[in-house]
Enzyme design. Structure first.
Site, short mmCIF file in Angstrom:
data_model
loop_
_atom_site.label_atom_id
_atom_site.label_comp_id
_atom_site.label_asym_id
_atom_site.label_seq_id
_atom_site.Cartn_x
_atom_site.Cartn_y
_atom_site.Cartn_z
N GLY A 162 37.66 36.48 45.79
CA GLY A 162 39.06 36.21 46.11
C GLY A 162 39.70 37.37 46.85
O GLY A 162 39.15 38.47 46.91
N GLY A 181 43.65 39.26 47.51
CA GLY A 181 45.03 39.34 47.03
C GLY A 181 45.80 40.37 47.82
O GLY A 181 45.31 40.89 48.83
N MET A 230 46.54 43.41 47.10
CA MET A 230 46.04 44.78 47.06
C MET A 230 44.66 44.93 47.72
O MET A 230 44.26 46.02 48.07
CB MET A 230 45.97 45.26 45.61
CG MET A 230 47.33 45.48 44.98
SD MET A 230 47.26 46.11 43.29
CE MET A 230 46.97 44.63 42.35
N VAL A 244 38.21 40.95 45.82
CA VAL A 244 37.35 41.01 44.64
C VAL A 244 36.01 40.39 44.99
O VAL A 244 35.97 39.28 45.54
CB VAL A 244 37.97 40.27 43.44
CG1 VAL A 244 37.08 40.43 42.20
CG2 VAL A 244 39.37 40.78 43.15
N ASP A 282 52.26 42.91 35.43
CA ASP A 282 51.96 41.92 36.47
C ASP A 282 51.23 40.72 35.86
O ASP A 282 50.20 40.29 36.38
CB ASP A 282 51.12 42.57 37.57
CG ASP A 282 51.01 41.70 38.82
OD1 ASP A 282 51.92 40.88 39.06
OD2 ASP A 282 50.01 41.84 39.55
#
Length: 437
Positions: free
Chosen positions: A170, A172, A174, A177, A287
């Site tokens: 995935g 995101g 930041m 992964v 978060d």
């Protein structure tokens, strides 16, 4: 680096607000605002919000009636620089951007260098293209990845020495992964590569790594465990245990957008067990959302694990994120309680409890508790967080037992003192409610 807001006109002339790390700052007539102007009729209750990630400073008007002005021009959003003036009604704030005295080198005669930031040239670590960045000193060393390379590295992350990369799991905000295999022992692991959004100092990178080391000490059956971390070609990577299955958001999507209350309760009570353990040791997640809860197995034998513990805080407070309210993407703040939006730095366990309530609500209903449209902007989202009541769960999903719904709705109180006192208390309330169904 630091940013100071000087009040140079208006009834509170002489006040200063100084920021040396990532934070938010709200101005308005409401008591919720850090800079409260109750008697200035030109200000709205929640007038505007600043996000500060020194040396960056970004302003967003929150749909105020009379507007926010920067250097005499009405704006909806604006990057602020040294010397800019923000005005609303009689009040004027002047922006000062400066280097921290602790970062300035003293000369042999005891004087320090100038306090204004230095504009230096930095090279992209990936392609070598030069760019300009502000730094505390002209000889500062910064790590930098340009926008084009950042996007390429999100799609195709660099391999990390000692690991065989298998596939991207995935992407995101930041970074990415990946599923990988350890060359040392053949173990399957997840590797998160983090790409700084702005040029960051070596000091900031070291601080980030120290904070991750502290978070790595959390060992619990419902927290994804860290294995190791480091830097490679200027990119930070974190290696964690690999959890098969999927995150709770994907699980709900697979089921048509929501889960039944028994499944949600199972996932959430395990998440609360992890939070109760972490809060007791002084850690706040900051978060929590469906994407950060990994779910393995099948109901009733779900095993849920909370991931990215403390990562958002470290990423932002060490300056790696830059400012995040630039785009009109409200998803990053939609699960934040009022106190976290108002003051990012001072976040405590009740904020996690609120975010758990938001997560549970979304998994149960497939909708946001505050009735925010999927395409809502940041201004609309922030105003809703402070002003809108939640839509009762049973209005959207009538078959959720009232006692179960009440547990999650209590977590969503706007005032911290009206929420569950601890994650453990909320978990016990869920289990009690289920036992009566």
């Amino acid at each position: 680096m630091r940013v100071t807001l000087h009040v140079v006109a208006g009834p509170q002339t002489g006040r200063d607000f100084t920021f040396d790390q990532h934070d938010t700052f709200m101005i308005g007539r409401s008591e919720d605002a850090q800079f409260c102007l109750p008697h200035d009729r030109f200000f709205s209750r929640h007038h505007c919000i600043l996000e500060i990630a020194p040396p960056q400073c970004f302003l967003r008007d929150l749909g105020s009636t009379n507007g926010t002005f920067v250097n005499g021009i009405r704006v909806e959003t604006a990057y602020l620089k040294h010397g800019d003036r923000i005005q609303g009604g009689e009040t004027v704030l002047e922006v000062e951007v400066a280097a921290d005295q602790s970062e300035l080198a003293a000369d042999p005669f005891g004087k320090t260098e100038k306090t204004e930031p230095s504009l230096i040239t930095v090279l992209c670590l990936n392609c070598g293209v030069p760019s300009n960045a502000e730094a505390s000193r002209p000889d500062a060393k910064l790590s930098f990845v340009c926008d084009a390379c950042r996007e390429k590295l999100r799609q195709n992350p660099q391999p990390i020495p000692g690991y065989q990369m298998l596939r991207v799991l995935g992407q995101g905000g930041m970074g990415s992964v990946m599923l990988a295999r350890s060359e040392r022992d053949g173990r399957a692991v997840a590797i998160k590569t983090l790409l700084p959004e702005v040029a960051v100092s070596e000091q900031s990178l070291k601080r980030f790594m120290r904070e991750i080391e502290v978070a790595a000490s959390l060992q619990h059956p419902h927290i994804v465990s860290y294995i190791e971390h480091g830097t490679h070609n200027g990119i930070v990577y974190l290696v964690t245990e690999y959890v098969s299955g999927m995150d709770a958001a994907k699980l709900a999507k697979q089921r048509g957008g929501k889960l039944n209350y028994k499944e949600v309760s199972k996932i959430i009570e395990q998440t609360l067990a992890a939070l109760d353990f972490a809060h007791d040791k002084g850690f706040v997640h900051r978060d929590i959302k469906e994407q950060n809860i990994l779910v393995d197995g099948s109901y009733p034998n779900y095993v849920s694990k909370l991931t990215d513990f403390g990562l958002s805080k470290s990423y932002k407070q060490t300056g790696m994120s830059g400012v995040t309210m630039v785009g009109d993407v409200a998803g990053t703040i939609a699960y934040m309680p009022p106190e976290q939006v108002r003051d990012f730095k001072e976040v405590r366990p009740p904020s996690d409890i609120y975010a758990v309530g938001m997560t549970a609500y979304s998994l149960l209903t497939g909708a946001h508790a505050l009735d925010i449209a999927p395409n809502a902007g940041i201004s609309e989202t922030v105003k809703a967080i402070f002003e809108k009541p939640i839509v009762p769960i049973t209005t959207r999903v009538p078959d959720v037992p009232l006692r179960v719904a009440a547990v999650f709705e209590t977590a969503l109180a706007k005032q911290t003192q009206l929420r569950w006192r601890t994650a453990g208390e909320m978990r016990e309330a869920i289990l009690r409610a289920l036992s009566t169904v």
